[in-house]
Structure formats: structure tokens, C-alpha cells
Design a protein around this motif. Structure first.
Motif, PDB file in Angstrom:
ATOM      1  N   ARG A  80      -8.447   4.823  10.725  1.00  0.00           N
ATOM      2  CA  ARG A  80      -9.078   5.365   9.525  1.00  0.00           C
ATOM      3  C   ARG A  80      -8.201   5.195   8.292  1.00  0.00           C
ATOM      4  NH1 ARG A  80      -9.649   9.838  12.926  1.00  0.00           N
ATOM      5  NH2 ARG A  80      -8.344  11.110  11.522  1.00  0.00           N
ATOM      6  N   SER A  81      -6.907   5.454   8.461  1.00  0.00           N
ATOM      7  CA  SER A  81      -5.981   5.345   7.332  1.00  0.00           C
ATOM      8  C   SER A  81      -5.895   3.910   6.829  1.00  0.00           C
ATOM      9  CB  SER A  81      -4.594   5.843   7.751  1.00  0.00           C
ATOM     10  OG  SER A  81      -3.680   5.746   6.684  1.00  0.00           O
ATOM     11  N   MET A  82      -5.827   2.973   7.751  1.00  0.00           N
ATOM     12  CA  MET A  82      -5.767   1.564   7.367  1.00  0.00           C
ATOM     13  C   MET A  82      -7.016   1.160   6.595  1.00  0.00           C
ATOM     14  SD  MET A  82      -5.133  -1.746   9.832  1.00  0.00           S
ATOM     15  CE  MET A  82      -6.765  -1.739  10.576  1.00  0.00           C
ATOM     16  N   HIS A  83      -8.167   1.591   7.063  1.00  0.00           N
ATOM     17  CA  HIS A  83      -9.425   1.234   6.394  1.00  0.00           C
ATOM     18  C   HIS A  83      -9.535   1.904   5.026  1.00  0.00           C
ATOM     19  CE1 HIS A  83     -11.335   0.404  10.581  1.00  0.00           C
ATOM     20  NE2 HIS A  83     -10.466  -0.510  10.229  1.00  0.00           N
ATOM     21  N   ARG A  84      -8.989   3.120   4.900  1.00  0.00           N
ATOM     22  CA  ARG A  84      -9.024   3.806   3.616  1.00  0.00           C
ATOM     23  C   ARG A  84      -8.147   3.085   2.592  1.00  0.00           C
ATOM     24  NH1 ARG A  84      -5.676   7.333   1.169  1.00  0.00           N
ATOM     25  NH2 ARG A  84      -4.376   7.450   3.040  1.00  0.00           N
ATOM     26  N   LEU A  85      -6.963   2.711   3.018  1.00  0.00           N
ATOM     27  CA  LEU A  85      -6.045   2.038   2.107  1.00  0.00           C
ATOM     28  C   LEU A  85      -6.472   0.606   1.810  1.00  0.00           C
ATOM     29  CD1 LEU A  85      -2.628   3.235   3.586  1.00  0.00           C
ATOM     30  CD2 LEU A  85      -3.670   3.968   1.435  1.00  0.00           C
ATOM     31  N   PHE A  86      -6.896  -0.082   2.848  1.00  0.00           N
ATOM     32  CA  PHE A  86      -7.212  -1.511   2.730  1.00  0.00           C
ATOM     33  C   PHE A  86      -8.566  -1.770   3.393  1.00  0.00           C
ATOM     34  CE2 PHE A  86      -2.569  -0.998   3.472  1.00  0.00           C
ATOM     35  CZ  PHE A  86      -2.116  -1.329   2.199  1.00  0.00           C
ATOM     36  N   PRO A  87      -9.661  -1.520   2.698  1.00  0.00           N
ATOM     37  CA  PRO A  87     -10.994  -1.647   3.308  1.00  0.00           C
ATOM     38  C   PRO A  87     -11.258  -3.025   3.893  1.00  0.00           C
ATOM     39  CG  PRO A  87     -11.134  -0.526   1.189  1.00  0.00           C
ATOM     40  CD  PRO A  87      -9.725  -1.037   1.309  1.00  0.00           C
ATOM     41  N   ALA A 121      20.697   3.266 -10.851  1.00  0.00           N
ATOM     42  CA  ALA A 121      19.957   2.578  -9.788  1.00  0.00           C
ATOM     43  C   ALA A 121      18.801   1.776 -10.376  1.00  0.00           C
ATOM     44  CB  ALA A 121      19.423   3.590  -8.781  1.00  0.00           C
ATOM     45  N   ASP A 122      18.498   0.654  -9.720  1.00  0.00           N
ATOM     46  CA  ASP A 122      17.428  -0.235 -10.177  1.00  0.00           C
ATOM     47  C   ASP A 122      16.091   0.250  -9.626  1.00  0.00           C
ATOM     48  OD1 ASP A 122      15.983  -2.290 -11.228  1.00  0.00           O
ATOM     49  OD2 ASP A 122      16.902  -3.886 -10.036  1.00  0.00           O
ATOM     50  N   VAL A 123      15.587   1.323 -10.206  1.00  0.00           N
ATOM     51  CA  VAL A 123      14.306   1.889  -9.804  1.00  0.00           C
ATOM     52  C   VAL A 123      13.442   2.059 -11.041  1.00  0.00           C
ATOM     53  CG1 VAL A 123      15.349   3.118  -7.847  1.00  0.00           C
ATOM     54  CG2 VAL A 123      15.040   4.305 -10.026  1.00  0.00           C
ATOM     55  N   VAL A 124      12.119   1.960 -10.870  1.00  0.00           N
ATOM     56  CA  VAL A 124      11.195   2.121 -11.992  1.00  0.00           C
ATOM     57  C   VAL A 124       9.876   2.686 -11.484  1.00  0.00           C
ATOM     58  CG1 VAL A 124      10.341  -0.262 -11.809  1.00  0.00           C
ATOM     59  CG2 VAL A 124      10.113   0.979 -13.984  1.00  0.00           C
ATOM     60  N   LEU A 125       9.301   3.608 -12.248  1.00  0.00           N
ATOM     61  CA  LEU A 125       8.030   4.217 -11.881  1.00  0.00           C
ATOM     62  C   LEU A 125       6.888   3.346 -12.400  1.00  0.00           C
ATOM     63  CD1 LEU A 125       6.785   6.712 -10.508  1.00  0.00           C
ATOM     64  CD2 LEU A 125       6.630   7.760 -12.785  1.00  0.00           C
ATOM     65  N   LEU A 126       5.971   2.999 -11.509  1.00  0.00           N
ATOM     66  CA  LEU A 126       4.820   2.162 -11.848  1.00  0.00           C
ATOM     67  C   LEU A 126       3.582   3.028 -12.028  1.00  0.00           C
ATOM     68  CD1 LEU A 126       5.324  -0.629  -9.143  1.00  0.00           C
ATOM     69  CD2 LEU A 126       6.345  -0.500 -11.427  1.00  0.00           C
ATOM     70  N   ASP A 127       2.679   2.590 -12.911  1.00  0.00           N
ATOM     71  CA  ASP A 127       1.431   3.326 -13.076  1.00  0.00           C
ATOM     72  C   ASP A 127       0.416   2.890 -12.011  1.00  0.00           C
ATOM     73  OD1 ASP A 127       0.222   0.902 -13.891  1.00  0.00           O
ATOM     74  OD2 ASP A 127       0.432   1.367 -16.031  1.00  0.00           O
ATOM     75  N   ARG A 128      -0.788   3.440 -12.099  1.00  0.00           N
ATOM     76  CA  ARG A 128      -1.803   3.190 -11.078  1.00  0.00           C
ATOM     77  C   ARG A 128      -2.122   1.695 -10.944  1.00  0.00           C
ATOM     78  NH1 ARG A 128      -5.680   6.200  -8.498  1.00  0.00           N
ATOM     79  NH2 ARG A 128      -5.171   8.047  -9.745  1.00  0.00           N
ATOM     80  N   ASN A 129      -2.298   1.008 -12.058  1.00  0.00           N
ATOM     81  CA  ASN A 129      -2.668  -0.410 -11.996  1.00  0.00           C
ATOM     82  C   ASN A 129      -1.519  -1.262 -11.468  1.00  0.00           C
ATOM     83  OD1 ASN A 129      -5.283   0.023 -12.946  1.00  0.00           O
ATOM     84  ND2 ASN A 129      -4.676  -0.213 -15.088  1.00  0.00           N
ATOM     85  N   GLU A 130      -0.298  -0.973 -11.907  1.00  0.00           N
ATOM     86  CA  GLU A 130       0.863  -1.710 -11.407  1.00  0.00           C
ATOM     87  C   GLU A 130       1.048  -1.468  -9.904  1.00  0.00           C
ATOM     88  OE1 GLU A 130       3.869  -1.717 -15.233  1.00  0.00           O
ATOM     89  OE2 GLU A 130       3.509   0.180 -14.164  1.00  0.00           O
ATOM     90  N   THR A 131       0.811  -0.229  -9.485  1.00  0.00           N
ATOM     91  CA  THR A 131       0.921   0.100  -8.062  1.00  0.00           C
ATOM     92  C   THR A 131      -0.121  -0.649  -7.252  1.00  0.00           C
ATOM     93  OG1 THR A 131       1.801   2.300  -8.558  1.00  0.00           O
ATOM     94  CG2 THR A 131       0.792   1.987  -6.392  1.00  0.00           C
ATOM     95  N   ALA A 132      -1.355  -0.700  -7.754  1.00  0.00           N
ATOM     96  CA  ALA A 132      -2.421  -1.417  -7.044  1.00  0.00           C
ATOM     97  C   ALA A 132      -2.105  -2.892  -6.918  1.00  0.00           C
ATOM     98  CB  ALA A 132      -3.748  -1.222  -7.772  1.00  0.00           C
ATOM     99  N   ALA A 133      -1.471  -3.477  -7.939  1.00  0.00           N
ATOM    100  CA  ALA A 133      -1.149  -4.901  -7.897  1.00  0.00           C
ATOM    101  C   ALA A 133      -0.130  -5.215  -6.804  1.00  0.00           C
ATOM    102  CB  ALA A 133      -0.623  -5.356  -9.258  1.00  0.00           C
ATOM    103  N   LEU A 134       0.798  -4.291  -6.560  1.00  0.00           N
ATOM    104  CA  LEU A 134       1.841  -4.545  -5.563  1.00  0.00           C
ATOM    105  C   LEU A 134       1.466  -4.084  -4.164  1.00  0.00           C
ATOM    106  CD1 LEU A 134       5.199  -3.796  -7.453  1.00  0.00           C
ATOM    107  CD2 LEU A 134       3.968  -5.951  -7.191  1.00  0.00           C
ATOM    108  N   THR A 135       0.593  -3.085  -4.058  1.00  0.00           N
ATOM    109  CA  THR A 135       0.208  -2.595  -2.733  1.00  0.00           C
ATOM    110  C   THR A 135      -1.071  -3.236  -2.223  1.00  0.00           C
ATOM    111  OG1 THR A 135      -1.080  -0.748  -3.644  1.00  0.00           O
ATOM    112  CG2 THR A 135       1.261  -0.342  -3.171  1.00  0.00           C
ATOM    113  N   GLY A 136      -1.953  -3.630  -3.130  1.00  0.00           N
ATOM    114  CA  GLY A 136      -3.271  -4.091  -2.720  1.00  0.00           C
ATOM    115  C   GLY A 136      -4.227  -2.947  -2.443  1.00  0.00           C
ATOM    116  N   SER A 137      -3.843  -1.723  -2.855  1.00  0.00           N
ATOM    117  CA  SER A 137      -4.678  -0.549  -2.614  1.00  0.00           C
ATOM    118  C   SER A 137      -4.858   0.221  -3.920  1.00  0.00           C
ATOM    119  CB  SER A 137      -4.031   0.364  -1.570  1.00  0.00           C
ATOM    120  OG  SER A 137      -4.782   1.549  -1.403  1.00  0.00           O
ATOM    121  N   ARG A 138      -6.064   0.792  -4.110  1.00  0.00           N
ATOM    122  CA  ARG A 138      -6.344   1.616  -5.288  1.00  0.00           C
ATOM    123  C   ARG A 138      -6.164   3.097  -4.977  1.00  0.00           C
ATOM    124  NH1 ARG A 138      -6.304  -1.086  -9.857  1.00  0.00           N
ATOM    125  NH2 ARG A 138      -7.298   0.780 -10.727  1.00  0.00           N
TER     126      ARG A 138
END
Length: 428
Positions: free
Chosen positions: A321-328, A152-169
Motif C-alpha cells: 500500500r505504501s509503495m502504491h501511495r508514494l509511486f502509483p 554542512a552541505d544541506v538544503v531544504l527543498l520545497d514541494r516541487n523540488e522534492t517531487a522532482a527528486l523523489t518522483g512522488s507528490r
């Protein structure tokens, strides 16, 4: 639908209009009668129609009324369970068979969308299963290992890669599944209905089945308040929204409530910083959070819970609250719509295939993965009715209906537990 904005919310506001349908008011005959106009029933009707056989769909409410018109719209591959657990639960050959079929399910969905020109905001950048803490990271690392072993075409991303794609830290990792994507789910259901009608199927809405009769020639007569359909084969495609005369199916499904709340369209600058590449996401928490964008730039936050009784204001406050936590940066963005429905959960988290009677079949219990499985299971049921697939070739073994012990207790725990969780989480 039914003048209730909490059933389909944003999806009903933004989907193309449904095809014109009538209430059944005659006595008709067909090769196959399908009960339920969701993904399973409509993909079955489309397959039967394109094979040149006659098919009639009976829907108690409207096209996409059940889970097909209420879900978050993530087109994922596989099941919630990890591949090794799927093999353990199903055994062989069905473990590998279902893994292979559902690996390809998103491609089947997107191919149908392209072939029939279905306008449903289809996007396929992948989805992100986001890790929360060390336990979440370990879970995702194991999922990556098992799925990659299957190609399967899946890959684990690290914290910085995840933040780049989600917009959340807020996430420590994420499993990117490039097989997956998002759609406008009610629009997809309506598009499948259009395609099925174009292939020669007939669809009748507001036409609930109130009785079934086995005739001497082996065919079935399904009666509605104002008409009937007689057919050799019956496909029951009602899943978590099943009622009489197959209400025993509900005894093996625990209804898990799930809600979604959507913002107004985000201003362009904020929109570019939130899920910037259009990935749909969900996390590894037990009471999970999901998020995605629609085509107009609305952010949609979802989780377990029912928007009824005293739960509605609690879940809505949590979503803010969840929205503000993820995306201030979304702090001043208001909500525009909210809706909820139920997911059919089985005890072991895998779907079911039943022969309810001779030439009466169903597949149900999608456990939160309705779009891909619903589509390919509908095709499989159609092929069984058409005679191009036999029982030994079905994706799942045929089983009797098994009643879940303590079903009502579990249902109550899901609903009240989500309220308790959302009362206290994301307050800091």
C-alpha cells in the motif's frame, strides 16, 4: 545465511561472494583480537593490519551477519538527533567532537570503497529526509538551520523540488544532505573483510567466543569451541547482536526491529520516474517509511517491524500500500524478497563507549546510523589499541553499562506498535 531468506534477503542475493574463511581450530596469538565481523570490527581490523600489527577477527556466524548485512544501505552523516540535542546530551568536548567526526563519516566510507575497490553499488547523490505535513516541515527547517550553522552541505527543498527528486507528490518538503548516499550494505561488509585480509588480518567465521580468561601477563585468552586467541587488546564489535560473554551490553540497548521489502527490477520507463537520481529517502513520521533503488532498479521499501509471527503479512501488505501511495506507477510490480533485523537503540539515542575490562573496549548503540558511525568508530577503537589515540581523544566519554529500565516492555511496544500502525495506515 543459515538457510533463512528473511535475514539478509536481497543483499545476500546480489552481493559478491564473501572471502574464504575458516573456523578457528588452533591456539593463536595476536596483538589485537576483534569480536564481530561487521563494519566496526572489520574497519578496526583493516586499520590494525595496515599499521603492521597482527589482528584476528572472531565471528560467531558469517561476515556481515548482524546489522551490517541487513540495513537499508543509507550512508548518512550525523546522528538521528539534531546537533543542538547532541551537544545537550553529550556536553563538551564530546558533543562537538562527535558532530565533527560523523559529519565526515560518509567521506571516510566512500574513500575506503574507492581505495580498496570495494564493489558495493556505491552512489553518492545525497539522501532526502522527507517532510510529512506542517510538523515535518518545521522539523526539517530546524535541522537545516542547525546543520548549515556547522557548515554542512544541506538544503531544504520545497514541494516541487522534492517531487522532482523523489518522483512522488506525497511529501511537502525534503532536506537534501549532499554528504550522504547509498551502498549495498552486505557487499560493503564483505569488501571491508577482503581489504582487512589483504592488510594481513585473519578472519575466522563460525567461531563464537565462549569464554574469556585474563592471563598473568595482562593479556586475554578468548576461547572458541575449537581454538583460542591470546591478545593484549580485545575490541568487542557486536552491538545489537551481542551475546555471552558480554551479554550485559544488551541490557542498555532496546532492539528496534526494521524490515525491508524489495520489488523485482522496475521496467525502464517506471524506473526513470521513481527516485530518478538515485537518492535514498526516509520521512518524518514516527513509524517512518524509507525507500531507495538498487543498481538493478529494484525499489526497496522499509519501516519499523519484524517479519515474524503474525507481523509478516501485515507489514508486507502495508509495504504494498505504501509503495502504491508514494509511486502509483508501481501498482503492478511484484515483490521479490524481504528481510529484517534489529537496531540497537539507547535511551538517549546516542552511542556508547565502554571499557568492559582492562584493554577490552567496545562502541555500540548506533541508533539506526550504523554505516558511517560503525566505520569511523572501528577506526577509533583500533587507534586506541594501537596506542596512536588515548582515552581523552576518543569520540565519546567512557561510561559504565547502564541497564535500561523496562527494556523488554519497550521492545514489545516497538514490535506490536509497528504492527498496529501498519494495520491501519495508507489504506486511503
Amino acid at each position: 545465511m543459515n538457510n533463512d531468506p528473511l535475514t539478509h534477503g536481497l543483499w545476500e542475493l546480489t552481493a559478491p561472494p564473501p572471502p574464504k574463511t575458516d573456523t578457528l581450530s588452533d591456539d593463536l596469538h595476536a596483538d589485537v583480537v576483534v569480536v564481530g565481523a561487521g563494519y566496526t570490527g572489520l574497519s578496526a581490523a583493516l586499520k590494525i593490519g595496515t599499521a603492521g600489527r597482527s589482528c584476528i577477527v572472531l565471528e560467531a556466524e558469517e561476515i556481515g551477519f548482524g546489522g551490517s548485512g541487513r540495513n537499508v544501505g543509507l550512508v548518512n552523516a550525523g546522528l538521528w538527533l539534531q546537533p543542538a540535542e547532541v551537544r545537550k546530551v553529550l556536553g563538551q568536548p564530546y558533543g562537538n567532537r562527535i558532530l565533527s567526526l560523523l559529519d565526515q563519516a560518509p567521506s571516510v566510507v566512500y574513500d575506503l570503497i574507492a581505495k580498496y575497490g570495494i564493489s558495493c553499488e556505491a552512489s553518492r547523490p545525497g539522501t532526502l529526509h522527507c517532510g510529512v505535513g506542517a510538523a515535518g516541515d518545521r522539523q526539517l527547517r530546524e535541522r537545516e538551520r542547525q546543520w548549515q550553522a556547522l557548515g554542512a552541505d544541506v538544503v531544504l527543498l520545497d514541494r516541487n523540488e522534492t517531487a522532482a527528486l523523489t518522483g512522488s507528490r506525497r511529501y511537502s518538503s525534503a532536506l537534501l544532505d549532499r554528504r550522504a548516499g547509498t551502498i549495498q550494505p552486505l557487499a560493503y561488509a564483505r569488501g571491508l573483510a577482503d581489504a582487512a585480509l589483504g592488510a594481513g588480518a585473519q578472519i575466522f567465521t563460525r567461531s563464537a567466543v565462549i569464554s574469556t580468561t585474563r592471563l598473568t601477563d595482562g593479556s586475554w585468552r578468548l576461547s572458541t569451541p575449537n581454538g583460542s586467541v591470546t591478545a593484549r587488546w580485545v575490541i568487542v564489535a557486536t552491538n545489537a547482536y551481542t551475546v555471552f560473554p558480554w551479554s550485559n551490553l544488551r541490557t542498555e540497548l532496546v532492539p528496534l526491529p526494521y524490515f525491508n521489502i524489495a520489488t523485482t527490477p522496475l521496467p525502464p520507463a517506471i524506473r526513470r520516474s521513481v527516485l530518478p537520481h538515485g537518492h535514498g529517502i526516509w520521512d518524518t513520521k514516527e513509524v517512518l517509511t524509507s525507500a531507495r533503488m538498487d543498481q538493478a532498479g529494484r525499489l526497496i521499501i522499509g519501516s519499523v517491524g519484524a517479519l515474524r509471527y503474525g507481523g509478516a503479512p501485515i507489514h508486507e501488505a502495508w509495504a504494498k500500500r505504501s509503495m502504491h501511495r508514494l509511486f502509483p506507477q508501481t501498482r503492478d510490480i511484484p515483490f521479490e524478497s524481504a528481510w529484517w533485523g534489529t537496531i540497537g537503540m539507547t535511551a538517549d539515542h546516542v552511542p556508547r563507549f565502554h571499557h568492559l575490562a582492562d584493554q577490552v573496549v567496545t562502541m555500540c548503540g548506533y541508533n539506526g546510523r550504523g554505516i558511517g558511525p560503525g566505520t569511523v568508530f572501528g577506526i577509533a577503537l583500533a587507534e586506541l589499541a594501537l596506542g596512536t589515540r588515548d582515552l581523552s581523544q576518543m569520540p565519546l566519554a567512557c561510561q559504565p553499562v547502564h541497564r535500561i529500565t523496562g527494556r523488554k516492555v519497550r521492545e514489545t511496544v516497538y514490535e506490536l506498535g509497528s504492527v498496529a500502525s501498519h494495520l491501519v495506515t495508507d489504506r486511503v
